[in-house]
Structure formats: C-alpha cells, structure tokens
Write a protein that holds these residues in place. Structure first.
Motif, PDB file in Angstrom:
ATOM      1  N   ALA A 291       0.857  -1.187   0.000  1.00 43.68           N
ATOM      2  CA  ALA A 291       0.000   0.000   0.000  1.00 43.68           C
ATOM      3  C   ALA A 291       0.894   1.238   0.000  1.00 43.68           C
ATOM      4  CB  ALA A 291      -0.906  -0.010   1.228  1.00 43.68           C
ATOM      5  N   THR A 292       0.310   2.352  -0.402  1.00 43.27           N
ATOM      6  CA  THR A 292       1.057   3.608  -0.482  1.00 43.27           C
ATOM      7  C   THR A 292       1.809   3.922   0.812  1.00 43.27           C
ATOM      8  OG1 THR A 292      -0.441   4.518  -2.121  1.00 43.27           O
ATOM      9  CG2 THR A 292       0.777   6.103  -0.782  1.00 43.27           C
TER      10      THR A 292
ATOM     11  N   GLN B  39      -5.517  -3.394  -4.487  1.00 45.75           N
ATOM     12  CA  GLN B  39      -4.675  -2.555  -3.637  1.00 45.75           C
ATOM     13  C   GLN B  39      -4.418  -1.199  -4.302  1.00 45.75           C
ATOM     14  OE1 GLN B  39      -3.642  -1.924  -0.582  1.00 45.75           O
ATOM     15  NE2 GLN B  39      -2.143  -3.541  -0.327  1.00 45.75           N
ATOM     16  N   ALA B  40      -4.130  -1.224  -5.588  1.00 44.66           N
ATOM     17  CA  ALA B  40      -3.770   0.015  -6.288  1.00 44.66           C
ATOM     18  C   ALA B  40      -4.971   0.920  -6.526  1.00 44.66           C
ATOM     19  CB  ALA B  40      -3.100  -0.313  -7.625  1.00 44.66           C
ATOM     20  N   THR B  41      -6.130   0.328  -6.773  1.00 44.21           N
ATOM     21  CA  THR B  41      -7.272   1.137  -7.207  1.00 44.21           C
ATOM     22  C   THR B  41      -8.258   1.458  -6.096  1.00 44.21           C
ATOM     23  OG1 THR B  41      -8.573  -0.826  -7.784  1.00 44.21           O
ATOM     24  CG2 THR B  41      -7.175   0.115  -9.515  1.00 44.21           C
TER      25      THR B  41
ATOM     26  N   TYR C 228       2.114   6.848  -9.009  1.00 41.36           N
ATOM     27  CA  TYR C 228       3.264   5.939  -9.168  1.00 41.36           C
ATOM     28  C   TYR C 228       3.438   5.063  -7.939  1.00 41.36           C
ATOM     29  CZ  TYR C 228       5.553   7.032 -13.612  1.00 41.36           C
ATOM     30  OH  TYR C 228       5.861   7.112 -14.947  1.00 41.36           O
ATOM     31  N   VAL C 229       3.362   5.694  -6.773  1.00 37.58           N
ATOM     32  CA  VAL C 229       3.586   4.936  -5.539  1.00 37.58           C
ATOM     33  C   VAL C 229       2.479   3.904  -5.346  1.00 37.58           C
ATOM     34  CG1 VAL C 229       3.677   5.114  -3.024  1.00 37.58           C
ATOM     35  CG2 VAL C 229       4.954   6.739  -4.445  1.00 37.58           C
ATOM     36  N   ALA C 230       1.222   4.298  -5.622  1.00 37.32           N
ATOM     37  CA  ALA C 230       0.095   3.374  -5.436  1.00 37.32           C
ATOM     38  C   ALA C 230       0.175   2.194  -6.393  1.00 37.32           C
ATOM     39  CB  ALA C 230      -1.223   4.116  -5.644  1.00 37.32           C
TER      40      ALA C 230
ATOM     41  N   VAL D 145      -2.904   8.812 -16.870  1.00 37.86           N
ATOM     42  CA  VAL D 145      -1.631   8.396 -16.276  1.00 37.86           C
ATOM     43  C   VAL D 145      -1.828   7.117 -15.460  1.00 37.86           C
ATOM     44  CG1 VAL D 145       0.180   9.032 -14.637  1.00 37.86           C
ATOM     45  CG2 VAL D 145      -0.712  10.738 -16.248  1.00 37.86           C
ATOM     46  N   PHE D 146      -2.920   7.082 -14.714  1.00 35.21           N
ATOM     47  CA  PHE D 146      -3.213   5.890 -13.907  1.00 35.21           C
ATOM     48  C   PHE D 146      -3.418   4.686 -14.834  1.00 35.21           C
ATOM     49  CE2 PHE D 146      -6.090   4.170 -10.279  1.00 35.21           C
ATOM     50  CZ  PHE D 146      -5.000   3.527  -9.719  1.00 35.21           C
ATOM     51  N   TRP D 147      -4.125   4.912 -15.931  1.00 35.21           N
ATOM     52  CA  TRP D 147      -4.351   3.837 -16.917  1.00 35.21           C
ATOM     53  C   TRP D 147      -3.015   3.325 -17.454  1.00 35.21           C
ATOM     54  CZ3 TRP D 147      -3.026   3.209 -22.050  1.00 35.21           C
ATOM     55  CH2 TRP D 147      -3.703   2.219 -22.775  1.00 35.21           C
TER      56      TRP D 147
END
Lengths: 515, 429
Positions: free
Chosen positions: A69-70, A389-391, A466-468, A501-503
């Motif tokens: 996680a972040t 986790q990322a989204t 980026y971190v996520a 960017v997330f995509w």
C-alpha cells in the motif's frame, strides 16, 4: 463409525523449543557463499542490489501476494534502519496475508485439479481455508504434511465421510476428493509434491530417466489401497478399508504390497491406516527426499526457478545447479523443525534475493546462475489483489465474483519466469470495465484522492499514482514527461489526464510482472 | 493477417460481389498456393438429437414424427427440417457411428473439445487452441482462434490449458438478448472497443504515453515476460485498428446475403466465421445452444433446425462461391447424441453410445454417410468412431500432424491427438 485418531508434530515441536533459535542471517550468508562460488566459477557478473522500492514490491508480492500500500512504501523508503529489509521479511511473514497467499500457492500445488477440472473448482475455498489455518499458526511443515496424509476417513463403507459439506469450511479432504480418492493418484501427488519425485510415469512403464520401476509406483499406491469413494464424481463420499493392504495394478496382474521408496518394508499395526506409516516415513528428518524437495519448492517460489528445475522433478538426468547448497538448505530446514518461515526469512536475507532484476551483463541471462532476480509472472490472485490494492476497489470474494473472473482469465500457466500475455488479456486491461472504472474519477477511490487532495502540485499528484501502482516514486525523466502531458491539456482536464496516467501505470509491464 | 494484398483483394470482392465476377475470384483464391487451411466448428451445445437430424429411423417407433428426406447425395437421407443442408450434401460427410462414453454435459464437452477426459493436473487445451498454435501466424492482426457466441457446459471448456493464454480464443459475444440490425449484427468482441468515455484521440494519446514510459523497463528486463507482454499489447492494438476491427463488422456484407444466413445470432455468427476464415484465421467456432431437449424434443428441434439449416447451408455455398470451401473444413457436432427412445415428456435424453456428427468442405470427401447404427438406433453396427478418431480426422483434413507433441504443464509431452486415434480414412480426400 470408527474415525482414526492422529497424533501430530509433538516431537518436532519439542525439539524446536529446546534447540537454540536458528539464525536466518547465518543461513543467508551460507547460501550466498555457495552462489558466489558458482558465479565466480562461471565467470558471471552478478547484478547489484535492488533499490528499496524494487525490493519492497517484490517482498510484498512474494510473501503477501499483493503489492504494498502507499503508506507502506513511504514508511519503508523513509526508514533509516540498516536492517529494515530483514525486518520487513519477518513482519510480512506475521501478516494474515502471508497465510492466505501461501494457502493459494500450496492449494495449486497439492490440488491442481481445482484449476484444471471445472467441477472441482468449488473445493478451492475449503481447502485454502484449511491451509490458511496451518500457515497462520506456522504449523511445522512436517506436521502439515502428516495431517494431510492421515486426514481422518470413515472406516465404515456404509457410512463414508462426505467429501464436501459446506464449501467454505476448512477441509483437507479436497486433496482426496479431487484425486477421485484413487490410490494411484494419491500416491503420485504424494511423491511429486512432498518428495519431488515424479514416479507416476512409472505407472505404465519403468521410468525413462530415473531408477523408478512400475512396481515401485504400485508399492506407493498400496499405502492408499484401502481408500476409495462411494459412488461417482468428485463429490462422492470417501471411506477407507483398513484391512486392504495390497493393490492390483490391473487385470491379470499380481497384487503389490506397500514398500517405501527406499525399498524398506513398512510396519503398520492392525487397525492403523498404512497412510500413517507412509506419513511418518515421508516426514522423517532423515528422509532423503522430503527436506530437499521442500526447500527446492520454496526456493523456486522466490527465485522463479528451482535449484532442481522443474521443482518437482528430481531425477538422475535433472541435476541440481547447486548440489551442496541444496544439501545445506535441506539440513538447515530439517534442523529448524521444518519451519517454513525460517526458510523464507533466510532466503529473503540473501544478496541473491536482494538483487535487481535489471540486466546489466550478458552473463546474467543464464537463469541457473541466479545472477539477477528473475522477472516472474503474477498469478491471477496476485494480479487481482494488486489491482484492488492500487485502485481501492472493494468487493467480496465469493464465487462468480469479479475476483473469480480474473482468476480464470489471468491464470498463470507454464514456467513462472516465462509468463505469457494474451490478446484478450491485453484488451481486457486496456478497455475492460474494471480498469476503466478505476481510471475514471467518479468510480475510482485512488484517482479521487490523487486528484482532489487540495494543495498538491501536479508532480505530487503524479507521484501518488506511481507509488500506489508501481510502489516507487517516478524518475525525474518520467515526471517531466507526465507533468507535460497533464499540464498541456489545461486545468479543467486534470481528472481526465490523471486518469490517463493511472491507466498507463496499470497497463505497464512493470505493474503486470513481479520483478 | 490483413496484409495489403489481402486488403486490396477484399476491396475487390466488395465491388465485385453480385456482379458475376465471383467465379473468377473464387478460382484465384482456390489456386492460391499460399492459402492456409482453416476449420470452422459449428458447436451444438447440449447434445443434438441424431435421430431427428442425420440418422433418421423412418418406420421405427424410435424414429419419431419427422420424415426422412432425400439429399443430393445418393442414398443419404436426413431429417426433413434440414432441406437446405440436404442440397449441400455433396460437400458433407455424415459420420453415423460416433461412440463415446461420457453422458454428463461437462465431462463430455471437455472430452470432445480437448480429446481427453480429465487426467489429474493436466490442463488439456481445447482443440481450437492446439490448431491455432500450429497454424497461427505470429505477425497476424487477427488471432488464431476465435469463438463466436460460446455456449457450453463446463467452466474451463474454452481454456488453452498448458499451451498458455496466447492461444486462448478471442471471444465474440452476443450483445444483449434482443437482436438488432446494428453494424455488428449484435455480435461483439469482448473489450475490443474503447470504453464510451474514451474517444479515439484520447486513447491514442495515452497509448503513446504508455509506450514512452514503458520503454525503459522493457529494455532493462529482456526475456519472455516483457516480450510477451509487449507483443500482446501490440497485437491487441492492431486488432483495435479499424482495418482489423472491420473483420468483425458485418455491415459491408450484402443485405440479401445476411438475410440468407438468417438474422439471428447463429446465422450472423456463421457469416462472421466466413469473414474471419477469409482473412486467414485458422480456427473459428460458432455455437448454437439449447439442444438439451429432454422435454418437447420435436417442437424444439424443428425450431433449432430453422436457425441451423439456412445458416449452415448458406455458409457452405458462400465458402464455395469465394473459393474458400476447398481450404475450409466445416465440422458440425455437439458433446453427445440423444436417446433414440422417446421419453414420456416427448423428449430425448443424453446418449453417447451411438450418435452422429458431420464433416464437410476442405479435405473431406462429401456425399456420403459413414458408419451405421442398428434399426432402432441404439447401437453402432459398423465402424465405431471415438473422440480421438474424430479429432485426428479433422487434423488430417486441415493438414496438421495429430501426433505432434506439445510440452504439458506436468512436463510430459502430449500429442495433439492421443496415439490411439485412427482417422476415418473414408471421409478424407
């Protein structure tokens, strides 16, 4: 109905309490000494150590089955403790996620039928639940194996044990049910998974490479000779006839009795199951195969390939790349009381596991040198849980869920270091609803946070994504490119551009792979 | 594999269609030595009744109410509700002696589609994946295996198994329950189109950003993992491009032809199959469900035949007109047949012991029926055919060596079709 009572693991427990706690760092140093000698002899140049972010993401994926996680990333990067990597390994092994990820991995190894055969899939839930309990308690591995091999079965054919009551209930019987409760299938799985010996080829003919004969295969099957299901199908109840001690390999063949792989004859008391005798031999500290097969399997899980590779095919024509290392690891594992966490603590502390996966020298291309970290594919579970986790996506994990669909669509097959991506997979990740929702402001918790947290610069918003996603901060070059991309579109299009960017990050190979 | 030559030929076809040029074109396509052989499987999910279709039993109580009709192949009679197929019978060979063992939908489906029954941990690929691996061109825009409106029992029935996901089928689904007249004919490639909120320009921009940002990682980690990831994305992008996506767009087909196939999902699926084969896709599967007629068999089968008959017959004729029939093997089958005996609910139940399937087109000697069942249809009397026999026959028809081995997930080489297979030589040209 008579049900077998089984004693488990008391001896191993006692010995591990009395001995001094094994030293993971010392074993890690021994591993590196073996690998370094081999590298030197092969004139190979090892890659240098991964940076903290690369190591962190890898350790999370390997031990907990998902990306960090972040907040975990920021905490780890800020930590100045020189021993933080070792501590991280120890901490991750104590999380519930370690237990659930290990359960998924061992379920796939012990009961691959739950992936291969559609009707057997329902057994996944209860079997993983059972394994989870064992890993959560850090049950010594030999005890786990004994419990599985001696799982209690009704000895009354009139009143057999149901293979499945409620699908979610912890249940080791999946191991028996998906193998159709057949002695030959159970013997094949036992020798393959626990001893690294593929004796099942000898079911029909003598083993082409190894020393195994047909008779030896049936000798193994004879330990399960009394086991059988009552009726057809994987859900049929199972019983064991304790008076049956021999098996007939086929029409017109002579019955075969149980013999251990080392050709010694077992002594099973009347009224005991021969499975108990087999389990004791398999898990004995001086069993020549058990500890080696297990350390090799765990090694393969962390390095993408075994010291013997494929990990479950020990035979004379398939020699270990580092025989002395394998011996020493096996001994240390047995001495630790078959403590899987100890083994992982040691592996995680090696220089080899801490190397970057980037290639800096041609000599690093031979995977047998372990000169750089392998790039491994993610299992369907790892990919989906990492996406969650990322989204920030939230969903239950019942049957027929989004997670379940991902597991079948993104199931990993083939060698872990040679994962393939398909066109439908790529289309799904590029255009599918899950990623589109995750990269659209209204439906994405992560994007919303990145976009609407007040007072952040564009660069800081980009960094949060980026971190996520990748578990690292962007490089300056990446930052320049991305900030330009966002700012060129004007302020009112910030959500859309951040979504892009997330995509991009979610579709990158760096996200899709464990490196 | 939409190379420029093919594209220009396609443009040619579009303008030439209906103007009498087709025979010339057909000859050209047929004579193209580089033309690869393809296979179209018409998969009848649920298990179609042989007695009411390809193995009629007139005069026996098991025969039921349907009549048997003559076909253009002398001596071959089939059920009365397949009149158009009867006219194509010189291109088709009926195998009336399928003899299999599995009467459960899931297991039988797995058996027919992989050639194997479940064997522990071995992840058997479906036949389409095996053929795609042999025939696919890695640089092609279109994938090697397309499955149109898949229906069927058993969750893993469409898995590429140990061959890996790159040989999994591209799935074309039916959109919604109602069938419209929109561009695609209600058929849709899953996730091929951009999401509604992403216009093309935005998609292009973010794709460019992806390529830029990913380059460093890809270059620093050479190997199968990064290579395969990159190539799948490139191929997916090519597929999304208009020229390739066009393959799935039925709107440039003549309205009359679309009508002849039948304005339903199966009919349009057969038309799509032809378009894909024309563009070099080696294996296409079109499914038609609801053959599990335990109740009210005769009403249901008549209605199913009204969908099947025009679609299949038009497909045969259309392939022929375009010179594709000689290189396209057409296979019609389900997971088993149905009981010759009629149950009290006017239905027929699962019956693997003796049933029929049909082969046609490329590599197949049409105009005949092979194998024979008893008068009551209960038993195979001549030339029993097993699942491996059948798949090996298809392999021969399309020019794939059935004995070729692939490495499996249990590190044991496994043949495309089991060694026990004996191809049905009588039906092969």
């Amino acid at each position: 109905m008579r049900v077998l009572l089984v004693t488990t693991g008391l001896l191993a427990f006692a010995s591990s309490v009395l001995a001094a706690p094994p030293d993971a760092q010392r074993l890690a140093d021994r591993i590196d000494a073996h690998l370094d000698a081999h590298l030197k002899a092969a004139n190979a140049t090892p890659q240098s150590q991964a940076d903290d972010a690369e190591f962190l993401r890898r350790a999370y994926l390997d031990i907990t089955g998902r990306i960090p996680a972040t907040r975990d990333v920021y905490e780890f990067l800020a930590d100045t403790d020189p021993n933080k990597r070792g501590k991280l390994i120890d901490d991750l092994l104590d999380t519930p996620r370690y237990a659930s990820h290990s359960a998924a991995i061992w379920r796939a190894a012990l009961a691959p039928e739950t992936t291969a055969i559609p009707e057997a899939r329902v057994f996944r839930f209860g079997f993983e639940a059972w394994l989870r309990l064992k890993f959560r308690a850090n049950t010594p591995y030999d005890s786990l194996v004994r419990e599985l091999l001696t799982a209690s079965l009704s000895t009354d054919a009139e009143n057999p044990t149901p293979a499945l009551r409620r699908p979610e209930d912890p249940n080791p019987l999946a191991f028996y049910a998906v193998k159709e409760a057949k002695p030959e299938n159970l013997a094949a799985a036992t020798t393959r998974v626990f001893l690294g010996v593929q004796i099942e080829c000898a079911q029909c003919h003598d083993h082409p490479f190894g020393k195994w004969t047909r008779d030896q295969f049936w000798n193994q099957a004879a330990f399960f000779a009394g086991v059988g299901r009552q009726g057809e199908g994987v859900f049929a109840p199972i019983a064991e006839d304790l008076t049956v001690r021999q098996i007939t390999p086929g029409m017109g063949k002579k019955p075969v009795a149980a013999l251990f792989l080392d050709e010694k004859a077992p002594v099973t008391r009347r009224g005991d199951t021969p499975r108990l005798t087999l389990a004791e031999w398999v898990t004995a500290k001086d069993n020549p195969y058990f500890a080696k097969a297990t350390v090799n399997r765990v090694w393969g899980q962390f390095f993408g390939r075994g010291i013997v590779d494929p990990i479950d095919d020990f035979n004379d024509a398939n020699k270990p790349s580092h025989p002395e290392l394998l011996d020493e690891l096996a001994k240390a594992f047995a001495d630790s009381g078959f403590d899987l966490r100890f083994l992982i603590r040691a592996i995680g502390r090696t220089k080899a596991y801490n190397r970057s996966s980037a290639r800096t020298d041609a000599s690093q291309d031979d995977p047998r040198h372990f000169a750089r970290m392998a790039v491994k594919g993610l299992t369907g579970e790892q990919l989906f849980d990492s996406l969650v986790q990322a989204t920030g996506y939230r969903e239950g994990n019942g049957r027929g869920s989004t997670r379940d669909q991902f597991l079948s669509r993104f199931a990993l097959s083939g060698k872990p270091t040679e994962p393939e991506t398909s066109i439908p997979q790529a289309l799904g990740l590029m255009n599918g609803k899950f990623i589109n929702d995750a990269t659209t402001l209204e439906t994405s918790p992560t994007l919303l946070a990145s976009c609407e947290t007040p007072g952040l610069s564009t660069a800081e918003r980009v960094e949060s994504l980026y971190v996520a996603t990748l578990g690292r901060k962007p490089t300056q070059k990446e930052l320049d490119r991305v900030v330009k991309y966002i700012d060129a579109a004007g302020k009112d299009r910030l959500p859309e551009r951040l979504g892009d960017v997330f995509w991009v990050l979610l579709n990158q190979a760096e996200f899709r792979l464990n490196h | 594999m939409v190379n420029s030559q093919l594209v220009s030929r396609r443009g040619f076809v579009a303008t030439a269609a209906g103007s009498g040029w087709l025979p010339t074109l057909a000859a050209r396509a047929a004579n193209d030595p580089a033309r690869k052989r393809s296979c179209i499987v018409l998969w009848m999910s649920g298990g179609p009744t042989q007695t009411d279709t390809f193995d009629p039993k007139p005069g026996h109580a098991n025969g039921g109410p349907f009549k048997a009709i003559d076909t253009v192949a002398e001596g071959v009679k089939i059920g009365e509700h397949l009149p158009d197929v009867a006219k194509q019978m010189k291109h088709l060979a009926v195998v009336r002696s399928m003899s299999t063992k599995e009467g459960d939908h899931g297991r039988a489906t797995l058996h027919l589609r992989t050639g194997n029954l479940p064997q522990g941990a071995i992840e058997f690929p479906v036949f389409g994946s095996l053929i795609a691996k042999e025939k696919e061109q890695p640089t092609a825009d279109l994938p090697g295996f397309v499955s149109i409106t898949p229906r069927g029992f058993g969750g893993g029935a469409l898995s590429a198994g140990f061959l890996g996901p790159q040989y999994a089928p591209l799935v074309v689904g039916g959109a919604g329950e109602t069938f419209g007249t929109e561009q695609t004919g209600g058929l849709r490639v899953e996730d091929l189109g951009l999401p509604a909120n992403v216009p093309q320009r935005r998609a292009d921009e973010r794709r460019e950003l992806l390529d830029d940002l990913e380059a460093v990682f890809l270059a620093s980690r050479p190997g199968t993992a990064t290579k395969s990831h990159n190539s799948a994305y490139q191929r997916a992008a090519r597929l999304m491009r208009e020229s390739a996506a066009k393959a799935f767009d039925l709107s440039d087909e003549e309205e009359k032809l679309r009508d002849r196939y039948g304005k339903n999902r199966f009919g349009q699926g057969c038309l799509l199959a032809r378009r894909l084969v024309e563009r070099g896709v080696p294996f296409v599967e079109v499914s038609l469900g609801n053959w599990d007629t335990h109740d009210n068999n005769f009403v249901q089968v008549k209605s199913l035949c009204q969908t099947l008959d025009p679609a299949w017959a038009t497909l045969m004729g259309d392939l022929k007109d375009r010179g594709l029939l000689d290189t396209t093997t057409v296979v019609w089958m389900g997971e088993f047949g149905r009981t010759p005996g009629i149950n009290p609910r006017q239905g027929r139940d699962h019956y693997p012991n003796a049933w029929s399937m049909v082969l046609g087109g490329g590599g197949i000697k049409g105009g005949q029926a092979v194998g024979k069942t008893s008068k009551d249809g209960m038993a195979v009397e001549e030339r029993p055919v097993t699942v491996p026999d059948l798949l090996a026959t298809v392999c021969h028809a399309i020019g794939v060596d059935p004995e070729k081995q692939n490495m499996s997930n249990v590190n044991r080489p496994i043949r495309i079709v089991d060694q026990s297979a004996k191809p049905v030589k009588e039906v092969l040209t």
